[in-house]
Design an enzyme around this catalytic site. Structure first.
Site, PDB file in Angstrom:
ATOM      1  N   TYR A  56       0.852  -1.184   0.000  1.00  0.00           N
ATOM      2  CA  TYR A  56       0.000   0.000   0.000  1.00  0.00           C
ATOM      3  C   TYR A  56       0.893   1.240   0.000  1.00  0.00           C
ATOM      4  CZ  TYR A  56      -3.614  -3.316   1.566  1.00  0.00           C
ATOM      5  OH  TYR A  56      -4.469  -4.375   1.685  1.00  0.00           O
ATOM      6  N   SER A 204     -13.358  -5.345   2.418  1.00  0.00           N
ATOM      7  CA  SER A 204     -14.402  -4.753   1.574  1.00  0.00           C
ATOM      8  C   SER A 204     -15.797  -5.221   1.974  1.00  0.00           C
ATOM      9  CB  SER A 204     -14.146  -5.048   0.095  1.00  0.00           C
ATOM     10  OG  SER A 204     -12.970  -4.414  -0.346  1.00  0.00           O
ATOM     11  N   GLY A 207     -18.623  -3.390   0.197  1.00  0.00           N
ATOM     12  CA  GLY A 207     -18.602  -3.339  -1.252  1.00  0.00           C
ATOM     13  C   GLY A 207     -17.801  -2.167  -1.772  1.00  0.00           C
ATOM     14  N   ARG A 208     -16.636  -1.942  -1.147  1.00  0.00           N
ATOM     15  CA  ARG A 208     -15.757  -0.810  -1.471  1.00  0.00           C
ATOM     16  C   ARG A 208     -16.488   0.527  -1.356  1.00  0.00           C
ATOM     17  NH1 ARG A 208     -11.079  -3.039  -2.727  1.00  0.00           N
ATOM     18  NH2 ARG A 208     -11.026  -5.112  -3.675  1.00  0.00           N
ATOM     19  N   GLY A 209     -17.388   0.589  -0.369  1.00  0.00           N
ATOM     20  CA  GLY A 209     -18.107   1.821  -0.091  1.00  0.00           C
ATOM     21  C   GLY A 209     -19.410   1.967  -0.833  1.00  0.00           C
ATOM     22  N   PHE A 210     -19.615   1.159  -1.865  1.00  0.00           N
ATOM     23  CA  PHE A 210     -20.815   1.299  -2.700  1.00  0.00           C
ATOM     24  C   PHE A 210     -22.076   0.923  -1.947  1.00  0.00           C
ATOM     25  CE2 PHE A 210     -23.578   0.193  -6.346  1.00  0.00           C
ATOM     26  CZ  PHE A 210     -23.408   1.338  -7.115  1.00  0.00           C
ATOM     27  N   ALA A 212     -22.549   1.155   1.133  1.00  0.00           N
ATOM     28  CA  ALA A 212     -22.769   2.142   2.197  1.00  0.00           C
ATOM     29  C   ALA A 212     -23.281   3.471   1.646  1.00  0.00           C
ATOM     30  CB  ALA A 212     -21.475   2.363   2.978  1.00  0.00           C
TER      31      ALA A 212
END
Length: 327
Positions: A56, A204, A207-210, A212
């Protein structure tokens, strides 16, 4: 915050962890001061499980985490990963290395960047198909014997690989993507983990923020955000997946919680040794995520949510990325 064990006899960690990746890589720009504040707030709220990796940044996320925990090491269950090597000056070009020599050199470098004398949970980030897993885990086990690592983990490994690795040295946790719309591990991986007494670290879980509701279109994301080109967030897949996010939002409204809290509560409800590690670089989102630990779902509610939601349209990664999972 309550604690969970990674497997029946594994290490004890906060029931929700913090994924630190987005503070340094892949999700566009970040504010270092806000990122440090987010880590400190997590520890204040009893979230002790911090997840990072040497790739990262590369390397800068470990350095950030090291600065954040410098005077709070005793409060932290620290996880990092090795194995993905990014080409200098060309980060999209990567290779996988699980050779014993690299295991040792990668660990020594991570210890320096993190400013610690041991890593609590050390994962192989991706399985190296050119190195037998027995050799990789054997080298990792030597780090345990030397006190540099406390527990071993794998990321995105197949059930067969998990079994082979566990036969060499106990594997405390396997990390993989798991959420309301990514449930493929329920077929083989989860039963294998349960049989062997290994915990699951779910990355995740939003859903990688989707799920939420953090974004509805990739055009809302920073130029450097890799989700802008993710298979699930483009073309016809995006339209299908918007309907899933809308359904999560509706179910959350009925429950009186946020969509992200519903998604996390569902993951927490699956098994007692599953620990989600939602990533964020903002204190406000962290506080919202950790509050999901207070949301209870009974079996009927969890099944109703499951029945209402199809799996995501599109693969988790592009073609090259998918070649590195379930090996």
């Amino acid at each position: 915050m309550n604690r969970r064990t990674l497997g029946p006899d594994g290490p004890e960690v906060s029931e929700i962890g913090l994924g630190c990746m987005g503070m340094s890589a892949f999700y566009g720009g970040a504010d270092e001061r806000e990122s440090l504040a987010t880590i400190h707030r997590a520890l204040d709220l009893g979230c002790n499980f911090l997840d990072t990796s040497d790739m990262y940044g590369p390397h800068t996320n470990e350095e950030l985490v090291g600065r954040a925990i410098a005077d709070r090491r005793e409060q932290v269950f620290l996880a990092t990963k090795f194995g993905i090597k990014l080409a200098p000056g060309n980060p999209p070009t990567r290779s996988i290395d699980g050779s014993p020599d690299y295991v040792r050199s990668a660990c020594e470098a991570s210890l320096r960047r993190l400013r610690v004398d041991h890593i609590d949970l050390y994962y192989q980030h991706r399985v190296d198909p050119s190195t037998p897993i027995e050799e990789t885990v054997g080298a990792m086990a030597e780090l345990v014997a030397e006190g540099k690592v406390r527990h071993l983990g794998l990321s995105e490994a197949s059930a067969a690989t998990i079994r082979r690795a566990h036969a060499v040295h106990p594997i405390a946790a396997v990390q993989t993507e798991y959420s309301l719309w990514t449930r493929d591990i329920e077929q083989e991986i989860l039963p294998t983990l349960k049989e062997l007494g290994i915990g699951l670290v779910a990355y995740s879980p939003l859903g990688r923020g989707f799920l939420a509701g953090r974004f509805a279109s990739p055009h809302e994301l920073d130029e450097g955000d890799f989700r802008r080109f993710g298979p699930r967030f483009t073309g016809e897949n995006l339209e299908s997946n918007r309907r899933i996010a809308d359904a999560v939002r509706s179910l959350a409204h009925e429950k009186g919680v946020t969509p992200g809290q519903l998604a996390l509560a569902w993951v927490l409800s699956r098994e007692a040794d599953i620990v989600p590690i939602p990533g964020t670089k903002r204190v406000s989102y962290l506080e919202e995520n950790l509050a999901a630990a207070e949301v209870s779902l009974d079996d009927r509610e969890a099944q109703r949510i499951l029945d209402a939601l199809p799996l995501a349209a599109g693969e988790r990664y592009d073609e090259a990325g998918m070649r590195g999972v379930n090996l």
